[in-house]
Design a protein around this motif. Structure first.
Motif, PDB file in Angstrom:
ATOM      1  N   UNK A  28       0.831  -1.204   0.000  1.00 31.89           N
ATOM      2  CA  UNK A  28       0.000   0.000   0.000  1.00 31.89           C
ATOM      3  C   UNK A  28       0.866   1.256   0.000  1.00 31.89           C
ATOM      4  N   UNK A  29       0.466   2.278  -0.727  1.00 32.48           N
ATOM      5  CA  UNK A  29       1.295   3.481  -0.774  1.00 32.48           C
ATOM      6  C   UNK A  29       0.796   4.558   0.176  1.00 32.48           C
ATOM      7  N   UNK A  30      -0.441   4.458   0.695  1.00 33.41           N
ATOM      8  CA  UNK A  30      -0.994   5.443   1.607  1.00 33.41           C
ATOM      9  C   UNK A  30      -0.921   6.850   1.039  1.00 33.41           C
ATOM     10  N   UNK A  31      -0.949   6.969  -0.276  1.00 34.14           N
ATOM     11  CA  UNK A  31      -0.907   8.298  -0.870  1.00 34.14           C
ATOM     12  C   UNK A  31       0.471   8.933  -0.825  1.00 34.14           C
ATOM     13  N   UNK A  32       1.466   8.168  -0.422  1.00 34.45           N
ATOM     14  CA  UNK A  32       2.831   8.697  -0.389  1.00 34.45           C
ATOM     15  C   UNK A  32       3.495   8.250  -1.675  1.00 34.45           C
ATOM     16  N   UNK A  33       3.620   9.156  -2.652  1.00 30.85           N
ATOM     17  CA  UNK A  33       4.021   8.746  -3.983  1.00 30.85           C
ATOM     18  C   UNK A  33       5.507   8.433  -4.079  1.00 30.85           C
ATOM     19  N   UNK A  34       6.313   8.988  -3.193  1.00 31.22           N
ATOM     20  CA  UNK A  34       7.762   8.866  -3.347  1.00 31.22           C
ATOM     21  C   UNK A  34       8.395   8.083  -2.202  1.00 31.22           C
ATOM     22  N   UNK A  35       7.728   7.003  -1.779  1.00 32.82           N
ATOM     23  CA  UNK A  35       8.208   6.230  -0.631  1.00 32.82           C
ATOM     24  C   UNK A  35       9.652   5.788  -0.809  1.00 32.82           C
ATOM     25  N   UNK A  36      10.009   5.443  -2.037  1.00 34.86           N
ATOM     26  CA  UNK A  36      11.372   4.919  -2.247  1.00 34.86           C
ATOM     27  C   UNK A  36      12.437   5.987  -1.965  1.00 34.86           C
ATOM     28  N   UNK A  37      12.047   7.248  -1.966  1.00 34.77           N
ATOM     29  CA  UNK A  37      13.020   8.313  -1.695  1.00 34.77           C
ATOM     30  C   UNK A  37      13.115   8.658  -0.206  1.00 34.77           C
ATOM     31  N   UNK A  38      12.242   8.065   0.618  1.00 33.68           N
ATOM     32  CA  UNK A  38      12.252   8.404   2.043  1.00 33.68           C
ATOM     33  C   UNK A  38      13.429   7.718   2.733  1.00 33.68           C
ATOM     34  N   UNK A  39      14.092   8.449   3.610  1.00 32.49           N
ATOM     35  CA  UNK A  39      15.316   7.951   4.227  1.00 32.49           C
ATOM     36  C   UNK A  39      15.214   8.050   5.754  1.00 32.49           C
ATOM     37  N   UNK A  40      15.111   6.894   6.437  1.00 36.00           N
ATOM     38  CA  UNK A  40      14.981   6.913   7.897  1.00 36.00           C
ATOM     39  C   UNK A  40      16.319   6.907   8.642  1.00 36.00           C
ATOM     40  N   UNK A  41      17.428   7.058   7.909  1.00 40.88           N
ATOM     41  CA  UNK A  41      18.754   6.902   8.520  1.00 40.88           C
ATOM     42  C   UNK A  41      18.925   7.799   9.742  1.00 40.88           C
ATOM     43  N   UNK A  42      19.402   7.185  10.826  1.00 43.97           N
ATOM     44  CA  UNK A  42      19.681   7.938  12.042  1.00 43.97           C
ATOM     45  C   UNK A  42      18.467   8.148  12.929  1.00 43.97           C
ATOM     46  N   UNK A  43      17.283   7.871  12.394  1.00 46.29           N
ATOM     47  CA  UNK A  43      16.044   8.071  13.161  1.00 46.29           C
ATOM     48  C   UNK A  43      15.345   6.721  13.398  1.00 46.29           C
ATOM     49  N   UNK A  44      15.239   5.939  12.347  1.00 48.21           N
ATOM     50  CA  UNK A  44      14.559   4.646  12.459  1.00 48.21           C
ATOM     51  C   UNK A  44      15.389   3.661  13.282  1.00 48.21           C
ATOM     52  N   UNK A  45      14.715   2.961  14.168  1.00 52.71           N
ATOM     53  CA  UNK A  45      15.382   1.929  14.966  1.00 52.71           C
ATOM     54  C   UNK A  45      15.431   0.643  14.148  1.00 52.71           C
ATOM     55  N   UNK A  46      16.615   0.042  14.073  1.00 53.59           N
ATOM     56  CA  UNK A  46      16.779  -1.215  13.334  1.00 53.59           C
ATOM     57  C   UNK A  46      16.227  -2.365  14.175  1.00 53.59           C
TER      58      UNK A  46
END
Ligand SMILES: C[S@@+](CC[C@H](N)C(=O)[O-])C[C@H]1O[C@@H](n2cnc3c(N)ncnc32)[C@H](O)[C@@H]1O
Length: 232
Positions: free
Chosen positions: A1-19
């Motif tokens: 699902x894209x949830x209306x977020x067209x550019x998901x592949x460009x989103x970068x969670x580096x440094x914020x997202x917990x692995x």
């Protein structure tokens, strides 16, 4: 699902997202005998682990965190969002806003709080516009349940707060039934009026994406704060 977020592949969670693979290992086999064995060193996920911690459940695209965290540099914020695209969107916004006191986790918040959050770890739990699951057969998926209120009691510091806002009348009635069991004189929490954060705009209750969307539709909102007892 894209949830209306067209550019998901460009989103970068580096440094914020917990692995999840490294930070959230599987629960031990004897977890039921030793519940605290599942607890994680959440404070160590932040640049300054000594700061108090607030947890937001269901952060969506992260609007509350992006607004609130810069005004509270002396507080760490953990946003929990289980829809991966929303999680990415929130983490990307937080990364771009350069907020060292915010981390995002892509996981089921109810299970995470039940199994993974140590006793007394948080000063505030925020729950804004939680999914209402309106069909009766889905009500058990609602975040506000007796187990959740029990869990928050455990993970909140003495005097810590569970802050809740919803637009959904039926879910609010459900919450009121639960609050009646868990607030004084029947239960441990004190119930006090919800105080809007300073970052809410004029006329707003808290100022999240969903509040802004629903306000345009003319919906009313319900809000409250449950305060954990000073003596655990
Ligand atoms: C209606 S939206 C509200 C988003 C945001 N709080 C706001 O007010 O704009 C509810 C959000 O909670 C997330 N959510 C629902 N149940 C969740 C759970 N068990 N754990 C983590 N996130 C959850 C959904 O994916 C969704 O992004």
């Amino acid at each position: 699902m894209s949830f209306g977020l067209s550019n998901v592949k460009d989103l970068d969670p580096t440094g914020v997202g917990i692995d999840l693979a490294t930070a959230v290992p599987p629960l031990p086999d004897d977890i039921l005998q030793r519940p605290s064995a599942g607890h994680l060193p959440i404070h160590s996920w932040f640049a300054d682990p000594s700061l108090p911690l607030e947890i937001e459940i269901g952060s969506g695209k992260g609007t509350f965190l992006v607004q609130q965290a810069p005004t509270q540099p002396g507080t760490n914020f953990l946003g929990i969002e289980y829809a991966h695209d929303f999680y990415l969107s929130a983490a990307d916004r937080i990364r771009r806003a350069k907020l060292p006191n915010v981390r995002m986790l892509c996981i089921d918040a109810g299970e995470f709080i039940h199994w993974r959050v140590p006793d007394g770890a948080a000063t505030v739990v925020h729950l804004y516009f939680a999914d209402p699951w309106p069909k009766t057969r889905h009500n058990r998926r609602r975040m506000v349940q007796d187990r959740f209120l029990q869990d928050c009691l455990r993970v909140l510091k003495p005097g810590g707060e569970l802050r809740i806002v919803t637009d959904h009348n039926d879910y609010w009635a459900w919450m009121e039934e639960h609050f009646a069991r868990w607030t004084k004189p029947n239960g441990p929490y004190a119930r006090v009026p919800f105080l809007s954060p300073p970052t809410a705009r004029e006329g707003e209750v808290v100022g999240t994406n969903f509040e802004r969307k629903y306000r345009v539709e003319g919906r009313d909102f319900h809000a409250t704060t449950l305060v954990a007892p000073m003596v655990p």
